[in-house]
Design a protein around this motif. Sequence first.
Motif, mmCIF file in Angstrom:
data_model
loop_
_atom_site.group_PDB
_atom_site.id
_atom_site.type_symbol
_atom_site.label_atom_id
_atom_site.label_comp_id
_atom_site.label_asym_id
_atom_site.label_seq_id
_atom_site.Cartn_x
_atom_site.Cartn_y
_atom_site.Cartn_z
ATOM 1 N N GLU A 104 0.846 -1.193 0.000
ATOM 2 C CA GLU A 104 0.000 0.000 0.000
ATOM 3 C C GLU A 104 0.879 1.240 0.000
ATOM 4 O O GLU A 104 1.736 1.416 0.871
ATOM 5 C CB GLU A 104 -0.925 0.029 1.215
ATOM 6 C CG GLU A 104 -2.059 -0.969 1.171
ATOM 7 C CD GLU A 104 -3.045 -0.767 2.308
ATOM 8 O OE1 GLU A 104 -2.797 0.106 3.158
ATOM 9 O OE2 GLU A 104 -4.058 -1.503 2.337
ATOM 10 N N LEU A 105 0.636 2.108 -0.973
ATOM 11 C CA LEU A 105 1.367 3.352 -1.085
ATOM 12 C C LEU A 105 0.410 4.509 -0.762
ATOM 13 O O LEU A 105 -0.552 4.739 -1.477
ATOM 14 C CB LEU A 105 1.918 3.496 -2.509
ATOM 15 C CG LEU A 105 2.873 4.667 -2.773
ATOM 16 C CD1 LEU A 105 4.100 4.595 -1.870
ATOM 17 C CD2 LEU A 105 3.292 4.675 -4.236
ATOM 18 N N TRP A 106 0.688 5.202 0.345
ATOM 19 C CA TRP A 106 -0.152 6.317 0.807
ATOM 20 C C TRP A 106 0.533 7.612 0.415
ATOM 21 O O TRP A 106 1.657 7.886 0.850
ATOM 22 C CB TRP A 106 -0.365 6.250 2.322
ATOM 23 C CG TRP A 106 -1.206 5.080 2.759
ATOM 24 C CD1 TRP A 106 -0.898 3.758 2.691
ATOM 25 C CD2 TRP A 106 -2.513 5.153 3.317
ATOM 26 N NE1 TRP A 106 -1.925 2.988 3.172
ATOM 27 C CE2 TRP A 106 -2.944 3.824 3.569
ATOM 28 C CE3 TRP A 106 -3.385 6.196 3.647
ATOM 29 C CZ2 TRP A 106 -4.170 3.521 4.118
ATOM 30 C CZ3 TRP A 106 -4.621 5.900 4.202
ATOM 31 C CH2 TRP A 106 -5.016 4.573 4.425
ATOM 32 N N LEU A 107 -0.161 8.429 -0.388
ATOM 33 C CA LEU A 107 0.408 9.671 -0.907
ATOM 34 C C LEU A 107 -0.612 10.816 -0.754
ATOM 35 O O LEU A 107 -1.813 10.560 -0.688
ATOM 36 C CB LEU A 107 0.779 9.504 -2.390
ATOM 37 C CG LEU A 107 1.839 8.456 -2.716
ATOM 38 C CD1 LEU A 107 1.926 8.256 -4.215
ATOM 39 C CD2 LEU A 107 3.186 8.872 -2.132
ATOM 40 N N PRO A 108 -0.142 12.061 -0.715
ATOM 41 C CA PRO A 108 -1.083 13.189 -0.613
ATOM 42 C C PRO A 108 -1.936 13.313 -1.867
ATOM 43 O O PRO A 108 -1.455 13.135 -2.976
ATOM 44 C CB PRO A 108 -0.177 14.409 -0.417
ATOM 45 C CG PRO A 108 1.139 14.001 -0.994
ATOM 46 C CD PRO A 108 1.263 12.525 -0.732
ATOM 47 N N GLN A 109 -3.201 13.635 -1.632
ATOM 48 C CA GLN A 109 -4.146 13.753 -2.761
ATOM 49 C C GLN A 109 -4.149 15.183 -3.277
ATOM 50 O O GLN A 109 -4.102 16.159 -2.529
ATOM 51 C CB GLN A 109 -5.556 13.375 -2.307
ATOM 52 C CG GLN A 109 -6.583 13.332 -3.430
ATOM 53 C CD GLN A 109 -7.896 12.726 -2.974
ATOM 54 O OE1 GLN A 109 -7.974 12.223 -1.867
ATOM 55 N NE2 GLN A 109 -8.883 12.760 -3.814
ATOM 56 N N GLY A 110 -4.169 15.315 -4.595
ATOM 57 C CA GLY A 110 -4.148 16.628 -5.224
ATOM 58 C C GLY A 110 -5.526 17.159 -5.497
ATOM 59 O O GLY A 110 -6.510 16.453 -5.438
#
Length: 455
Positions: free
Chosen positions: A449-455
Motif C-alpha cells: 500500500e502506497l499512501w500519498l497526498p491527494q491533489g
Amino acid sequence: MLRSLRWRLWLLSLLVLGLTLASAGWVVVHLFERHVRAQFEARLQDHWIDVLASLHPDEAGSPQLDGKLADPRWSRQYGGLYFQVQRAGDVQPEPWLRSRSLWDERLSLPVDELADGTVHWHDLVGPGGQALRVMERTVQWSDTGGRWRVAVAADQRELLDAMDAFRESLALALGVVGAVLMAALGIQVNIGLKPLRALQAALQRVHQGQVTRLEGSFPTEVLPLVQDFNRTLAYDEQVVERARRLTGNLAHAIKTPLAAMVALAEDATWPGEDARRQWQEQVQAVRDQVDWHLRRARAAGAAGAARRTAVVPVLQGLLRVMDKVHARREGEPPVQWELRWPQPPVYFAGETQDLQEMAGNLMDNACKWARRAVRISVQGDGGQVVLAIEDDGPGIAPELREAVLARGIRADERVPGSGLGLDIVRETAALYGGELRLLESELGGLRAELWLPQG
C-alpha cells in the motif's frame, strides 16, 4: 492606482457614501416638500372657510359679502391672498364677487364640473406673474339661487422660498456629514490596513535575515495567510537542510569508490584485466550513488510544490510497459492484470515521474513474484491517495517486512534484483509526507500500500 487596496477602498467608500447621501437628501427633501405643501393647503382651506362664512345669499339667492375679512392681504393690491365667486356652468363668466387684492384682475379658473362638496385644486399664474395655488368648491345657498364656484388662491412664493432655503441648508448639512464620514472612513481604512503594514514589515525582517518566521500579532482574517507562509518557510528550511544532508551523504558515499579508483590507477603491478574490471565496478558504484541521490533530491524539491498528477493514466501506461517487460516468464504463465479505480478519478499531489517510479517499482516486484494474478486498486481516503498493488505469490513473512525495506536487502536471492526498489519507493513517499505499507493480500501474496497526498 487601482492596484492599490487603499485606493480601491477609498473609491468604493466615496461611491457608496455619495449614493447614500444623495438618496437620503432626495428622500428628506421629498418628505419636507410634501409636509410643507400639506400645511400650505390646510391654511388655504381655512381661508376658504373664512370666505364662505362671510358670504350670505340675498333675496335672489346670489351671494353677498357680509363684512370685512380679517387678513389684510385680502384688501392689499396683489397682496398674495385672493378669492373669487362666480356662477357655475358659465363659460368664462365674469366674477360675481372677488377680493380687492385682485384689483382689476381675475382668476382664470379652468372649465370644470364640480360635484357638490368636491374640492378641486389648481395651479395658476396670477397677478404680477405670481404662482398661485387655488382651491375651489361648488356652493348652493338655495334652490333658486343656483350653484356657485367659490375659489380661494394664495401666492406660493413663500412656500417655494422655504423649500429652496431648506434644500440649501440640507445640502450644507449633508456636506458636513459627508466630510465627517469621509474622515471617519479614512481612519477606518488606515486602521483596517494596519495589519497589512505589519505583515509587510514582518516580511521585510524575514528578507533581511533578522528572523526566520513571520512574527507579530495578526487578526484572524490575516492569520491563515501568515500560518501558510510560515509553513512554507519551514518547508524551505527542510528542503535546504535535506539538500545539505543529501550532498554530504553523496560525498561520503562516493569517497570510498574514488579512493579505490585512485589506488588502482597508482598500482602498476595490478593485472590490466582485473584493474579494468574493478575500475568499471567502482565507476558503476559511483554512478549508482549519484543517480540515487539525484532522485532523492528531485523528490525533495518537488514534494511541496503545487503539482497535480492523474493517477489512473499513469498506472495504465505502466501496465502497457509491464506487459511487454514480463510478457515471457520462464516456466510461469502470463500475468493477469486487474486495475480498479473510483469515480471521479483521484489525483496525486506531486510529480508524474515520481509516481511512475514508485508505482513502477511496486508493479515490477509484483510481476516478479506473482504466480498468475496482480491486482491494482486506487482510492481516495481523507485527503490521501491509497495505491494498493497485490499479487498471488509467496508473500513476505511479517517478521521480514520491515527488513526488506532497508536499502539493498532482499528477501529471496532467487529472483534477480538489486534490493533498492522498495527502499527507493519508501524514501520517495516519505519526502511527500506519505508512506509504504507491506501487508498480506487477499490473493495470498503481498499487498503493498502506497499512501500519498491527494491533489
